[in-house]
Each structure stands twice: as structure tokens, then as C-alpha cells.
Design an enzyme around this catalytic site. Structure first.
Site, PDB file in Angstrom:
ATOM      1  N   LEU A  35       0.819  -1.201   0.000  1.00  0.00           N
ATOM      2  CA  LEU A  35       0.000   0.000   0.000  1.00  0.00           C
ATOM      3  C   LEU A  35       0.858   1.259   0.000  1.00  0.00           C
ATOM      4  CD1 LEU A  35      -2.754  -0.894   2.639  1.00  0.00           C
ATOM      5  CD2 LEU A  35      -2.778  -1.276   0.168  1.00  0.00           C
ATOM      6  N   SER A  36       0.391   2.255  -0.704  1.00  0.00           N
ATOM      7  CA  SER A  36       1.060   3.551  -0.673  1.00  0.00           C
ATOM      8  C   SER A  36       0.925   4.141   0.720  1.00  0.00           C
ATOM      9  CB  SER A  36       0.433   4.490  -1.701  1.00  0.00           C
ATOM     10  OG  SER A  36      -0.898   4.805  -1.333  1.00  0.00           O
ATOM     11  N   PRO A  37       1.804   5.063   1.124  1.00  0.00           N
ATOM     12  CA  PRO A  37       1.690   5.681   2.450  1.00  0.00           C
ATOM     13  C   PRO A  37       0.333   6.335   2.700  1.00  0.00           C
ATOM     14  CG  PRO A  37       3.841   6.152   1.515  1.00  0.00           C
ATOM     15  CD  PRO A  37       3.048   5.486   0.431  1.00  0.00           C
TER      16      PRO A  37
END
Length: 243
Positions: free
Chosen positions: A60-62
Site C-alpha cells: 500500500l502507498s503511504p
């Protein structure tokens, strides 16, 4: 550049961008403490706000990690189950919030489990338990959980997971197929809907990356059984009289 500086820049960007993705101070502190470069294979872009693919799973992206953790709303001392541990980053951030020995995580793909264990240990979160399980069945021997996070999309949360919540527990999962939204479910049946997201589907045993054969979903099994039954037109429907 110093990873600590990169983490500061990453969190500052999430806190001050126009949509204010990150609004919870405690989550912000946790994301500043977790060395994301220990979890993302390409450490040159570990702090960029984008997804990564690794071992057949999505990192997942931040910004998405921040959104799901804030929706989960874990508190200090909560017992938390993460279904779909991936590389372990989300579990590490949650461990900063509730204590690492309070975090349990499962994944259906054994290579992913090994990777998550190594990443968490290297980053200093050896106390997080990671096991290879069918996530739809949860982790009953450690239940009940105050919070359950499902990092995979489903039409409805698996019943076993809801049953493993405490009376005032909270389960967060991406609901839908092509069009998904984060949804929080309580044991009493109440639901809250949040932002649009995009996650890979929740897999059952046999569908994980590297499996020899992918299992059919239950709906497809019913359809195949019905077709087989309807195809029988001969002696199968008649009593045989032996003389």
C-alpha cells in the site's frame, strides 16, 4: 538522504496536502517511527506516495496505509488482527500504536508470510505474530480482537472474522469489486462507509500466488453442480429392479 528525513517529508506531505489524508496525530507519529525502507524492496522510492508490487501482493502507498489505519482507529493496548499482512508495513505502524505483541497478522501466501516476518524482525517488530492462514477464517485461537483490518476486497466481511470481534470491536475492509469503499463493521451489524479505495480481492485457499491449482469460488461450484445434475437424463433418475 537520511531515511528519518525522508519519513518526515512523507508524513508532512500527507498532513498538509489539500485533502489532508493524515489527520490523526498518533498515526502520524507512528508513521514517522516505522522505517518504511525495510519493507519496500526499492528503498529509493520507499517514501514515494505510490503502491508497489512484490511477491504477487500489493504494498500500500503511504496515503492509503494512513487512511485504512485511521479508519481502523486502533488504541493503545488493543488486540489487532491484520488479514493480508503483505510486506508487513501496515502491521508495523499498528504495532507502534497498540504494542507489537498485541498485533497478529495472517496471509494465505507462504512466501509473503516469510517476507513479512523477515521485514518486521529487521525493522524491530519481532513481537508481531505472523502466520500462514486462510484469512477468511481469521485466527480463532487468539480471538477475540478489538480491531480487525482486512487488506483485501470482499462483498461482505467473512462471518468468522465478525464473530472474532469483541463486543465493541471494529472490522475495517474494502467493500466491493471494481468499485470499492472502505467500510467499518461492528458486531451489532452497524456500518460506516468511508473513502473510495482499490484493493486486490480476498483469496481463499488455493488461489494464492504460486498455488498449483486455483480453487473455484463457492458460487461457481454451485453452478457446476447444477449443470451436472441437469445433464443427467438417463437411468440415473430411475430405480433399478434387480431380478
Amino acid at each position: 538522504m537520511d531515511p528519518a528525513v525522508l519519513r518526515e517529508d512523507m508524513v508532512d506531505g500527507l498532513e498538509h496536502e489539500s485533502k489532508a489524508v493524515l489527520a490523526d496525530d498518533d498515526v502520524g507519529v507512528a508513521m514517522r517511527d516505522v522505517p518504511r525502507h525495510e519493507f519496500v524492496p526499492d528503498d529509493r522510492s520507499a517514501y514515494a506516495d505510490r503502491d508497489h508490487e512484490h511477491l504477487g501482493t500489493r504494498v500500500l502507498s503511504p496515503s492509503v496505509a494512513a487512511r485504512v489505519i485511521q479508519t481502523l482507529d486502533p488504541r493503545e493496548g488493543d488486540s489487532v488482527l491484520v488479514v493480508g499482512v503483505g510486506v508487513g508495513y501496515t502491521a508495523a505502524v499498528i504495532a507502534e500504536l497498540v504494542g507489537e505483541t498485541n498485533v497478529h497478522a495472517v496471509d494465505i501466501a507462504r512466501p509473503v508470510v516469510y517476507e513479512a516476518r523477515e521485514n518486521l524482525a529487521r525493522a524491530g517488530y519481532e513481537g508481531v505474530l505472523v502466520d500462514c492462514r486462510d484469512g477468511a477464517r481469521g485466527l480463532p485461537e487468539y480471538a477475540p480482537f478489538d480491531r480487525i483490518l482486512v487488506e483485501a476486497a470482499a462483498i461482505e466481511p467473512p462471518r468468522a472474522l465478525v464473530e472474532q470481534l469483541t463486543d465493541d470491536g471494529r472490522l475495517v475492509f474494502p467493500r466491493g469489486t471494481t468499485r470499492q469503499r472502505l467500510e467499518a463493521v461492528s458486531p451489532d451489524g452497524s456500518r460506516d462507509r468511508y473513502d473510495a479505495v482499490s484493493f486486490d480481492p480476498l483469496l481463499v485457499d488455493g488461489e494464492q500466488s504460486g498455488a498449483i491449482e486455483r480453487n473455484r469460488m463457492a458460487r461457481e461450484d454451485v453452478e457446476f453442480a447444477r449443470k451436472r445434475a441437469e445433464s443427467r437424463r438417463g437411468w440415473e433418475f430411475e430405480w433399478l429392479e434387480w431380478e
